[in-house]
Design a protein around this motif. Structure first.
Motif, PDB file in Angstrom:
ATOM      1  N   PRO A 132      52.578  34.052  48.487  1.00  0.00           N
ATOM      2  CA  PRO A 132      53.852  33.606  47.900  1.00  0.00           C
ATOM      3  C   PRO A 132      54.519  32.480  48.681  1.00  0.00           C
ATOM      4  N   VAL A 133      54.444  32.550  50.018  1.00  0.00           N
ATOM      5  CA  VAL A 133      55.049  31.500  50.843  1.00  0.00           C
ATOM      6  C   VAL A 133      54.288  30.189  50.668  1.00  0.00           C
ATOM      7  N   GLU A 135      52.437  29.211  48.180  1.00  0.00           N
ATOM      8  CA  GLU A 135      52.633  28.672  46.829  1.00  0.00           C
ATOM      9  C   GLU A 135      53.980  27.980  46.707  1.00  0.00           C
ATOM     10  N   LYS A 136      54.948  28.465  47.470  1.00  0.00           N
ATOM     11  CA  LYS A 136      56.302  27.919  47.387  1.00  0.00           C
ATOM     12  C   LYS A 136      56.474  26.627  48.168  1.00  0.00           C
ATOM     13  N   ILE A 137      55.895  26.552  49.360  1.00  0.00           N
ATOM     14  CA  ILE A 137      56.241  25.431  50.243  1.00  0.00           C
ATOM     15  C   ILE A 137      55.076  24.516  50.623  1.00  0.00           C
ATOM     16  N   ALA A 138      53.833  24.934  50.413  1.00  0.00           N
ATOM     17  CA  ALA A 138      52.705  24.158  50.936  1.00  0.00           C
ATOM     18  C   ALA A 138      52.362  22.966  50.057  1.00  0.00           C
ATOM     19  N   LEU A 139      51.897  21.892  50.704  1.00  0.00           N
ATOM     20  CA  LEU A 139      51.221  20.826  49.981  1.00  0.00           C
ATOM     21  C   LEU A 139      49.813  21.322  49.667  1.00  0.00           C
ATOM     22  N   LYS A 140      49.316  21.024  48.453  1.00  0.00           N
ATOM     23  CA  LYS A 140      48.052  21.608  47.997  1.00  0.00           C
ATOM     24  C   LYS A 140      47.109  20.526  47.466  1.00  0.00           C
ATOM     25  N   PRO A 141      46.554  19.708  48.333  1.00  0.00           N
ATOM     26  CA  PRO A 141      45.630  18.656  47.874  1.00  0.00           C
ATOM     27  C   PRO A 141      44.323  19.259  47.354  1.00  0.00           C
ATOM     28  N   GLU A 142      43.646  18.492  46.511  1.00  0.00           N
ATOM     29  CA  GLU A 142      42.355  18.939  45.980  1.00  0.00           C
ATOM     30  C   GLU A 142      41.298  18.958  47.081  1.00  0.00           C
TER      31      GLU A 142
END
Length: 273
Positions: A132-133, A135-142
């Motif tokens: 949950p954390v 998904e909320k705050i992270a950058l998620k590059p491919e």
């Protein structure tokens, strides 16, 4: 009143209960400590973005020894006081070590950065409680490696999240055999933390004490896991949570209640105040 002036709490397994929440009673003790002129600080492997999700709950805590000692942050002034980052070559070498291995890599920077497809499978790397954390705050590059090469942001710590515990020591050995200049610490269930050389929570405590003019002997450190060992060795009083692992309990001066039974409040009431 106690001669101790500062207490440094680990977060996961210490200040946070098993639901990853700060109990309301603990917050009352923290406020009481602040109102008594004492200093409560965090000593955590988490990055600043991961801490800011707690918002006002941390409003009575001035200093964060964050990212396992790589970042010292003044919460009241909202500014980084000091930081230490991995060399770019070191980060690339760490990626190379696991290029043929199924691992999840987490880069701690001014943002928390994880690869999108790995986050979707985070349970498989024994880190599902943090989903949950992230998904909320992270950058998620491919593609995490290509993203890092392009953006070239400072990396304060690189974490490997592994599928099984049996993978951790062979990975540690591969890193050591290649003489990659990092400080390695076991964390969570199957994780391996890679910090800049010489960086630990204990180092962070020493830097903070030097900055505020406080003898380290007047500090209390509280933790539960291997990444707390160095700060526990440095502090004037070392405290193990009741849920701490045996390595922590072995070196602690005191063992208190667990993180679901008011252990942190006990520390403030009995030893800080």
């Amino acid at each position: 009143m106690s001669n101790f002036e500062l207490v440094a709490f680990d977060m996961d397994g210490t200040l946070l209960n098993s639901k990853k929440e700060i109990p309301a009673e603990t917050l009352k003790y923290i406020k009481k400590a602040r109102n008594s002129g004492k200093i409560v600080c965090l000593s955590t492997g988490r990055s600043i973005p991961e801490l800011k999700v707690f918002g006002d709950e941390l409003s009575d805590i001035r200093y964060f020894i964050a990212v396992s000692g790589a970042v010292l942050y003044d919460n009241f002034a909202d500014r980084i006081i000091e930081f230490h980052a991995l060399e770019e070559k070191t980060v690339l070498d760490l990626f190379d070590v696991v290029k043929n291995q199924d691992v999840m890599i987490h880069l701690h920077s001014n943002n928390s950065v994880v690869e999108k497809n790995k986050l979707n499978a985070i349970d498989e790397y024994n880190m599902g409680v943090f989903k949950p954390v992230f998904e909320k705050i992270a950058l998620k590059p491919e593609n995490l490696l290509e993203f890092y090469k392009k953006e070239k942001f400072p990396v304060y710590k690189l974490n490997f999240y592994l599928r099984t515990l049996e993978e951790r020591e062979p990975l540690r050995k591969k890193i050591l055999d290649r003489n990659i200049p990092v400080n390695l610490v076991n964390s969570e269930i199957t994780s391996l933390e890679c910090s800049p050389p010489g960086i630990s929570k204990g180092f962070g405590l020493e830097v903070l004490c030097r900055k505020i003019g406080l003898p380290v002997s007047k500090t209390i450190a509280v933790g539960d896991a291997d990444n707390d060992l160095e700060i526990l060795k440095k502090a004037g009083l070392s405290v193990a949570m009741g849920n701490a692992n045996e390595n922590v309990k072995k070196i602690a001066d005191v063992i208190v209640k667990d993180n679901d039974s008011g252990g942190t409040g006990q520390v403030i009431e009995e030893f800080l105040l």
